[in-house]
Design a protein around this motif. Structure first.
Motif, short mmCIF file in Angstrom:
data_model
loop_
_atom_site.label_atom_id
_atom_site.label_comp_id
_atom_site.label_asym_id
_atom_site.label_seq_id
_atom_site.Cartn_x
_atom_site.Cartn_y
_atom_site.Cartn_z
N PHE A 1 -10.20 54.63 24.78
CA PHE A 1 -11.20 53.93 25.12
C PHE A 1 -10.91 53.30 26.47
CE2 PHE A 1 -14.41 50.50 25.02
CZ PHE A 1 -15.52 51.21 25.04
N ASN A 2 -11.05 53.88 27.61
CA ASN A 2 -10.21 53.77 28.99
C ASN A 2 -11.12 52.71 29.80
OD1 ASN A 2 -11.81 54.98 31.04
ND2 ASN A 2 -10.56 57.07 30.65
N GLN A 3 -12.12 52.43 29.46
CA GLN A 3 -13.17 51.17 29.97
C GLN A 3 -13.32 51.46 31.62
OE1 GLN A 3 -14.91 48.92 28.45
NE2 GLN A 3 -13.60 47.65 27.13
N GLU A 4 -13.26 52.91 31.94
CA GLU A 4 -13.22 52.84 33.45
C GLU A 4 -14.36 52.07 34.30
OE1 GLU A 4 -13.63 56.72 36.73
OE2 GLU A 4 -13.90 57.06 34.47
N GLU A 5 -15.67 51.97 33.64
CA GLU A 5 -16.68 51.32 34.44
C GLU A 5 -16.40 49.84 34.38
OE1 GLU A 5 -19.02 52.82 36.27
OE2 GLU A 5 -17.87 54.62 35.77
N GLN A 6 -15.91 49.18 33.28
CA GLN A 6 -15.73 47.96 33.28
C GLN A 6 -14.50 47.52 34.24
OE1 GLN A 6 -17.55 45.33 30.95
NE2 GLN A 6 -16.58 44.17 32.49
N ARG A 7 -13.50 48.52 34.27
CA ARG A 7 -12.33 48.01 35.16
C ARG A 7 -12.79 48.14 36.72
NH1 ARG A 7 -9.15 52.07 35.57
NH2 ARG A 7 -10.12 53.57 33.77
N LYS A 8 -13.58 48.99 36.79
CA LYS A 8 -14.11 49.14 38.44
C LYS A 8 -14.78 47.78 38.68
CE LYS A 8 -14.42 54.11 39.11
NZ LYS A 8 -15.62 55.19 38.92
N TRP A 9 -15.73 47.25 37.73
CA TRP A 9 -16.78 46.45 37.90
C TRP A 9 -15.57 45.00 38.09
CZ3 TRP A 9 -18.05 41.42 36.81
CH2 TRP A 9 -19.25 41.03 37.38
N ASP A 10 -14.86 44.60 37.32
CA ASP A 10 -14.00 43.67 37.07
C ASP A 10 -13.05 43.43 38.32
OD1 ASP A 10 -15.02 42.96 34.87
OD2 ASP A 10 -13.17 43.61 33.71
N ALA A 11 -12.49 44.60 38.95
CA ALA A 11 -11.62 44.61 40.01
C ALA A 11 -12.39 44.35 41.22
CB ALA A 11 -11.04 46.19 40.16
N ALA A 12 -13.70 44.89 41.16
CA ALA A 12 -14.63 44.45 42.21
C ALA A 12 -14.97 43.22 42.62
CB ALA A 12 -15.86 45.43 42.35
N HIS A 13 -14.86 42.42 41.42
CA HIS A 13 -15.22 41.02 41.34
C HIS A 13 -13.93 39.97 41.12
CE1 HIS A 13 -18.95 42.75 40.89
NE2 HIS A 13 -19.75 41.78 41.02
N GLY A 14 -12.76 40.69 41.57
CA GLY A 14 -11.41 39.60 41.55
C GLY A 14 -11.00 39.28 40.14
N ILE A 15 -11.27 39.97 39.12
CA ILE A 15 -11.19 39.65 37.85
C ILE A 15 -9.95 40.62 37.04
CG2 ILE A 15 -11.92 39.50 35.35
CD1 ILE A 15 -14.56 39.04 36.65
N VAL A 16 -8.94 40.04 36.90
CA VAL A 16 -7.68 40.95 36.36
C VAL A 16 -8.02 41.39 34.82
CG1 VAL A 16 -5.28 40.94 35.36
CG2 VAL A 16 -6.21 39.91 37.89
N ASP A 17 -7.95 42.69 34.39
CA ASP A 17 -8.28 43.08 33.15
C ASP A 17 -6.73 42.86 32.40
OD1 ASP A 17 -10.95 43.53 33.26
OD2 ASP A 17 -10.66 45.67 33.97
#
Length: 278
Positions: A168-184
């Motif tokens: 469950f690699n969360q690709e879309e969530q990771r992209k969204w978070d990175a674009a908004h300056g949020i560390v996963d």
């Protein structure tokens, strides 16, 4: 190879890997956490609902390194998300841990059906102003929840701690978070020791590098730009989980692991759009 630090949107620096502490309780839990600190862990992840803030706090206070060098995290439970309850719970977390402050405090789940997560976020903003918390973030928040927090309070979370592993690699969530300056951060980065640790694809990659499957998975997280927080009470496993900075996975190897992701890959079917934490 030097491990890369994460710098949060509020300036707090985090190490590239942390220690999960779920079920590390009591005297044995304190010993396990102390050992982890001795061998190099600096980020300790706890939660109100883990019922081990006391053990984590004791380990932080009595470890071989100064408290100022540790990053201690806890989390607000779903049942206490109303504004006043949230502030009182953060205070209670500090008392439980015997700490003057938490470096990071997170909303554990959005609980969208209940709908109090904005109140909880406002309470955490206030707690940070009062010096109770250094950095505030969330867990398991979807883009719609994160957008609402920012829109209604003007404050974007520094961290989103999410379920993330090869299935469950969360690709879309990771992209969204990175674009908004949020560390996963990744909880259950090893899939709660499910069949991913016997996966033949990852096994072949591990064999090629002379590493364990767990080390390959953690290195995969690191190269994705995610901060994994594997849990272990075993001294040898704790050490092994830190030894992921002396090799690099190729792009082809990264893609092979990413290809293992499944739409239904969550380990416990905890979909943040409907799941309600107590």
């Amino acid at each position: 190879m030097k491990a890369k630090e994460f710098i949060l949107n509020d300036g707090l620096k985090l190490p590239p890997i942390g220690l999960g502490t779920y079920r590390l309780n009591g005297r044995e839990g304190v010993k396990a956490i102390q050992h982890a600190v001795e061998i190099g862990y600096r980020l300790l992840d706890s939660a109100f609902n883990y019922e081990n803030e006391g053990a984590v706090g004791e380990a932080a206070r009595t470890s071989c390194v100064p408290r100022s060098e540790l990053i201690v995290t806890s989390k607000l439970p779903g049942r206490h998300q109303k504004y006043r309850e949230a502030l009182l719970t953060i205070e209670e977390s500090l008392y439980r841990g015997g700490l003057d402050y938490y470096d990071i405090y997170l909303i554990h789940w959005p609980n969208p059906k209940t709908g109090w997560y904005v109140e909880a976020w406002q309470a955490m903003i206030e707690a940070k102003k009062r010096g109770m918390i250094r950095s505030i973030g969330v867990c398991n928040f979807l883009p719609e929840h994160l957008e609402r927090l920012t829109r209604e309070t003007g404050v974007t979370p520094s961290i989103n701690q999410i379920e993330l592993h090869p299935y469950f690699n969360q690709e879309e969530q990771r992209k969204w978070d990175a674009a908004h300056g949020i560390v996963d951060e990744a909880w259950s980065p090893l899939g709660r020791a499910n069949s991913v640790l016997q996966n033949p694809v990852i096994g072949e990659i591990a064999k090629a590098h002379g590493k364990s499957i767990s080390q390959i998975i953690l290195r995969w997280h690191v190269q994705l730009g995610v901060l994994p927080i594997p849990k272990s009470s075993d001294p040898a496993r704790q050490k092994e989980n830190l030894e992921v900075f002396d090799f690099v996975l190729s792009e082809e190897e990264m893609q092979k692991i990413c290809a293992l992701s499944r739409p239904d890959g969550r380990t416990a079917n905890q979909d943040p759009s409907v799941y309600e934490e107590f």
